[in-house]
Each structure stands twice: as C-alpha cells, then as structure tokens.
Scaffold this motif. Structure first.
Motif, PDB file in Angstrom:
ATOM      1  N   LEU A   1       0.840  -1.208   0.000  1.00 20.73           N
ATOM      2  CA  LEU A   1       0.000   0.000   0.000  1.00 20.73           C
ATOM      3  C   LEU A   1       0.872   1.253   0.000  1.00 20.73           C
ATOM      4  O   LEU A   1       0.584   2.223  -0.709  1.00 20.73           O
ATOM      5  CB  LEU A   1      -0.952  -0.010   1.204  1.00 20.73           C
ATOM      6  N   ARG A   2       1.945   1.205   0.774  1.00 25.76           N
ATOM      7  CA  ARG A   2       2.859   2.358   0.810  1.00 25.76           C
ATOM      8  C   ARG A   2       3.431   2.636  -0.575  1.00 25.76           C
ATOM      9  O   ARG A   2       3.487   3.785  -1.030  1.00 25.76           O
ATOM     10  CB  ARG A   2       3.986   2.076   1.827  1.00 25.76           C
TER      11      ARG A   2
ATOM     12  N   GLU B   1      -8.679  10.644  -4.252  1.00 28.81           N
ATOM     13  CA  GLU B   1      -8.367   9.765  -5.388  1.00 28.81           C
ATOM     14  C   GLU B   1      -7.633   8.501  -4.906  1.00 28.81           C
ATOM     15  O   GLU B   1      -7.939   7.394  -5.347  1.00 28.81           O
ATOM     16  CB  GLU B   1      -7.436  10.550  -6.296  1.00 28.81           C
ATOM     17  N   LEU B   2      -6.673   8.711  -3.998  1.00 27.16           N
ATOM     18  CA  LEU B   2      -5.910   7.556  -3.475  1.00 27.16           C
ATOM     19  C   LEU B   2      -6.835   6.600  -2.730  1.00 27.16           C
ATOM     20  O   LEU B   2      -6.731   5.375  -2.846  1.00 27.16           O
ATOM     21  CB  LEU B   2      -4.784   8.029  -2.548  1.00 27.16           C
TER      22      LEU B   2
ATOM     23  N   VAL C   1       0.640   4.341  -2.698  1.00 21.78           N
ATOM     24  CA  VAL C   1       0.115   5.685  -2.409  1.00 21.78           C
ATOM     25  C   VAL C   1       1.178   6.696  -1.989  1.00 21.78           C
ATOM     26  O   VAL C   1       0.909   7.903  -1.987  1.00 21.78           O
ATOM     27  CB  VAL C   1      -1.015   5.652  -1.338  1.00 21.78           C
TER      28      VAL C   1
ATOM     29  N   THR D   1       1.210  10.288   2.561  1.00 22.52           N
ATOM     30  CA  THR D   1      -0.084  10.990   2.465  1.00 22.52           C
ATOM     31  C   THR D   1      -0.197  12.124   3.484  1.00 22.52           C
ATOM     32  O   THR D   1      -0.963  13.064   3.281  1.00 22.52           O
ATOM     33  CB  THR D   1      -1.270  10.017   2.665  1.00 22.52           C
TER      34      THR D   1
ATOM     35  N   VAL E   1      -7.344   3.236  -4.811  1.00 24.25           N
ATOM     36  CA  VAL E   1      -6.382   2.251  -4.301  1.00 24.25           C
ATOM     37  C   VAL E   1      -6.815   1.655  -2.952  1.00 24.25           C
ATOM     38  O   VAL E   1      -7.003   0.446  -2.823  1.00 24.25           O
ATOM     39  CB  VAL E   1      -4.971   2.886  -4.133  1.00 24.25           C
ATOM     40  N   LEU E   2      -6.980   2.539  -1.974  1.00 21.81           N
ATOM     41  CA  LEU E   2      -7.091   2.038  -0.592  1.00 21.81           C
ATOM     42  C   LEU E   2      -8.400   1.298  -0.321  1.00 21.81           C
ATOM     43  O   LEU E   2      -8.409   0.247   0.314  1.00 21.81           O
ATOM     44  CB  LEU E   2      -6.886   3.194   0.392  1.00 21.81           C
TER      45      LEU E   2
ATOM     46  N   LYS F   1      -6.422  14.796  -4.277  1.00 30.80           N
ATOM     47  CA  LYS F   1      -5.426  13.726  -4.418  1.00 30.80           C
ATOM     48  C   LYS F   1      -5.676  12.638  -3.357  1.00 30.80           C
ATOM     49  O   LYS F   1      -5.681  11.435  -3.654  1.00 30.80           O
ATOM     50  CB  LYS F   1      -4.022  14.333  -4.255  1.00 30.80           C
ATOM     51  N   ALA F   2      -5.917  13.096  -2.109  1.00 31.71           N
ATOM     52  CA  ALA F   2      -6.124  12.125  -1.024  1.00 31.71           C
ATOM     53  C   ALA F   2      -7.360  11.284  -1.309  1.00 31.71           C
ATOM     54  O   ALA F   2      -7.363  10.052  -1.122  1.00 31.71           O
ATOM     55  CB  ALA F   2      -6.273  12.854   0.307  1.00 31.71           C
TER      56      ALA F   2
END
Ligand code: PLP
Length: 446
Positions: free
Chosen positions: A29-30, A49-50, A33, A36, A54-55, A46-47
């Motif tokens: 995960l790191r 979107e991540l 992304v 952060t 992804v998360l 951006k946060a």
C-alpha cells in the motif's frame, strides 16, 4: 471535491454488488500511495483519489451478498445516508443539554428495541460503540450492584457463562479484573447445567459470583441458551442475569423464531447490536437495563465541569450515565431514521430473509453428496463440512474464493467429543443474498 465525495457516496450506497476487495501488505500500500500526511498536505482531491482508486480496494465490503463470514452486515441506504447527516450535524451525544433533539430520536429507536425484548417498565437503554462495550457496561453495572454489599467490596468477582459465549465476555472480564467460569458446552446452556455448576462451587467461590451471561444467538452457531431456565436459576441464586444477544437480538423482530428467546424479558441487562442484524452502519451496539437506575449508579461521571448537565434546567436523559463512554456520537440516529423511513414490519421481513437463507442453505447442503450439516441451521448460522477435507483445505478454499473476488466464507471450529473439528460456516444477514449465491459457493467446494 465535495461533488466527488458525494458522487462516490451515492454510487457506493446504490451498489448492491460492490467489488469484493482484498488486503495488501502495508508495504504494498505504501508503494502504491506514497506519503499521504505531509507538511503542506497533498490536497483533498489527491487524497480522495488515493482512497477511491487504491485504498478502498484493499478493504472488504461487509454488505457484499457473498460475504457470509463472521457476522456480516447490510446497512440500509436510509441508515447510511443518515450516518452522513449525523456527522454533518456535529452533535455531542452525551447529555440532553446539548443533544436533546438527537437523543430524542435515539430514544424512539430504543423504545422499539425494549419492546422487542418484552422487558417491563422502567427498562430502557442506550446505544454504544458495539457489543463489547455494551457487555462491559452491563457487567460493570452488575458488579457495582454486588459490591454494594460491604462483604463483597474487596473480593474479586466471578461470572458464569458457557463455552458458546462470545470472546468479548472473557476479554471484558480481564478489563474488569473479574474471573470467568464456564459451563462446558457450546450447545444450549440450560438452567439445569448452570445449577449443577453453581452447586459444585465451594463457599468461597460461590460468594464471588455476581453475574451469569447467557447468549441469545452464539456467534459460532446461532444457538440460543435456555433463557427461561437460566432466569429461574439467577432469580433463585440472586445473580445478575445478562443476555448477550449482540448478534441474535435482531431475530427478536422475527415471528418465526421469537419464542426461542422466551425468558429474555426477565434479564437484568441485554446486549443487542444494531450494526449486526438490524441493518445499521458501523458502529452501533446497544445495552438495555431492567432497572436503568442501577446502571446510572455505576456509570454516571462526576466532575465540577459536568455539574451543569445534571442541573434541573438542563434536565433530560443523559446517555453517558448508562454506559462506559462520556463524549459520544449519536450512534442510534441512523437506526432511528431507517426505522422511521421503513417501519418495523420491513425490519421483521429483512430478518426473516436471513433465517430463510439459512434454511435454504441447509437443504442444499443436505442434498449435496460431498457436503454434510454439522448441525441444523440456527437463526441465520449454518455449520457444515466438506467430506474428506482437512483444515488446510478449508483455509485454501477461503483464500482462493477471496482472491478471485468471488466470496468470503471462512472456516471455524466445532467442539466434538474428540476435540475440535474444522468446518465451514455461513452467517446470513443481507437480504440481497440469493439462492444462486449459495449454490455457486457450494459448487466451489466440489
Ligand atoms: C454474541 C456476540 N457478543 C458480542 C460481540 C462483540 O460485538 P462487537 O464486535 O460489536 O464489539 C459479538 C460480535 O460478533 C457477538 O457475536
């Protein structure tokens, strides 16, 4: 950004078949992304979107119709929407002085929960962060009552439950520095077995017992203890009678099984988790008391800065007086809004659907040459074995289905005369689960 967030929320709420995500390692995960939390921020867009891209994909949606592991959940859309409203309204839910209108709504929902149990007036309760906190709140109230007797003030308390009880009972006993004695059964704990255990205690141990915890729907198998029999023993022995119906409590709304809970109305306290089988979003538990004043004596906090809340001018129902938490979210609000929207009959229907699905699964398993029921389905839980499988086979099968984004069904253990057998387990909550979902999952065991 606001539109992005709202659009995401609407999309997610309307999806009945969300992608079944799976975990990644922290390192993975790191890599995906990056950092952060930085000195100047990475920006909301951006946060978000991540998180969205992804998360969240590394999480498992509990409301997926083929998520039948542990105790899943299926919050209603109305409840989820009102969870957003609860956050947006910024209400402090500890004291009537600040939260009156919201606490009023919570109490409307609580009146319904109390009515499901049949506990007589003045029974009432409060919403908690979950079953663990509800059990702890109830058992602390039980011990405080017992400790009122001067002879009990310096002795370590002892509570009795059964092997079928949820792990949180033992865990909370540790928090309270109390001991636990077990009636040696994962099946129904009967009043008779409880009485035999109590009769076998020496005088010192007997003097330490302050509560009995019966389960209204065990987590592993949906078994309901003999609540009337246990109530008789608690009355005779003058012990606090707690019923942990964190999972099964939703089934109090289902006419087809309500009789199995007879005796619950005699409990001193009851735990019911709306975030399990009453279609609330996380987190929402509830603790109900036969005599709320006893809970207040145990939990009401004192402080010069709190005195105004207890003043006549601020008078009303203060939820923080009845459980372990002071500052609290109004966690009962999503349940209230959903109940007000749909009506209680819809809740009864949705719970009956879970029970029906368990019975359908039972029939499909019985008819399958490679499968076998370990015991008849109980509430919405089904334990079954795949003939010839080892514990590794069950584990590999779970991972394979999860990896494929198909289903999450995990193994458990069932106590036999020779020890513990690894078996497979379904727990149905979501009325969107279909017979085809069950058939497909069983097929994947062939
Ligand atoms: C019977 C029972 N009691 C207590 C709990 C603990 O509830 P929570 O996870 O909400 O703290 C559970 C959770 O599955 C449960 O099934």
């Amino acid at each position: 950004m606001t539109l992005d967030v709202v659009k995401y929320a609407i999309n997610r709420i309307t999806k009945t078949n969300p992608e079944l995500g799976k975990p990644k390692t922290e390192g993975e995960l790191r890599m995906l992304v990056g950092e952060t939390v930085t000195d100047n921020g990475i920006g909301g867009e951006k946060a978000f979107e991540l998180f969205r891209d992804v998360l969240v994909k590394a999480t498992v949606p509990i409301d997926h119709p083929r998520h039948l592991a542990f105790v899943p959940a299926a919050p209603t859309r109305a409840a989820i929407l009102f969870d957003l409203v609860t956050s947006a309204s910024s209400i402090h839910g500890a004291y009537w002085m600040e939260g009156a209108g919201g606490i009023f709504c919570e109490n409307e929902a609580m009146h319904w929960l109390v009515s499901l149990t049949g506990m007589p007036k003045p029974a009432f309760g409060v919403f908690t962060s979950g079953g663990t906190a509800a059990n702890l709140s109830a058992l602390v109230a039980a011990r405080e009552k017992w400790r009122k007797e001067p002879k009990n003030q310096n002795i370590k308390g002892l509570m009795i439950t059964s092997i079928g009880a949820h792990s949180s009972i033992k865990a909370m006993a540790k928090v309270m520095d109390a001991d636990v004695l077990l009636v040696e059964t994962e099946n129904t704990m009967t009043g008779t077995a409880l009485q035999v255990l109590i009769n076998g205690l020496d005088a010192i141990q007997r003097a330490r017992v302050f509560a009995v915890v019966a389960t209204g729907g065990t987590t592993n198998a949906g078994i309901i203890d003999d609540l009337s029999g246990v109530a008789d023993v608690c009355e005779k022995e003058q012990l606090w009678f707690h019923v942990d119906a964190a999972y099964g409590g939703g089934a109090l709304a289902a006419k087809s099984v309500r009789h199995l809970f007879n005796g619950i109305e005699r409990a001193d306290s009851v735990t019911i988790d709306p975030h399990k089988w009453l279609f609330s979003p996380y987190d929402c538990g509830a603790v109900l008391y036969k005599n709320p004043e006893e809970a207040k004596e145990a939990h009401s906090q004192e402080g010069s800065y709190l005195e105004i809340f207890k003043d006549e001018g601020a008078h009303g129902f203060n939820p923080s007086d009845y459980q372990i938490q002071l500052t609290r979210r109004l966690r009962g609000l999503p349940l209230w809004y959903s109940l007000a929207t749909h009506g209680t009959e819809k809740y009864a229907w949705a719970v009956e659907e879970g029970i029906k699905l368990a019975n359908i699964a039972g029939k499909l398993i019985t008819a399958h040459p490679l499968l076998e029921l370990v015991r008849e389905p109980s509430l919405s839980c089904v334990l079954y074995r795949r003939k010839g499988w080892t514990p590794d086979d069950y584990r590999n099968w779970t991972y394979k289905n999860h990896e494929a984004g198909f289903a999450l069904v995990t193994p458990t253990k069932w106590k036999t005369t020779d020890g513990y057998e690894t078996v497979s387990r379904f727990c149905f909550i979501n009325p969107d689960t279909t017979e085809k979902d069950i058939t497909d999952i069983l097929k994947s065991m062939e």
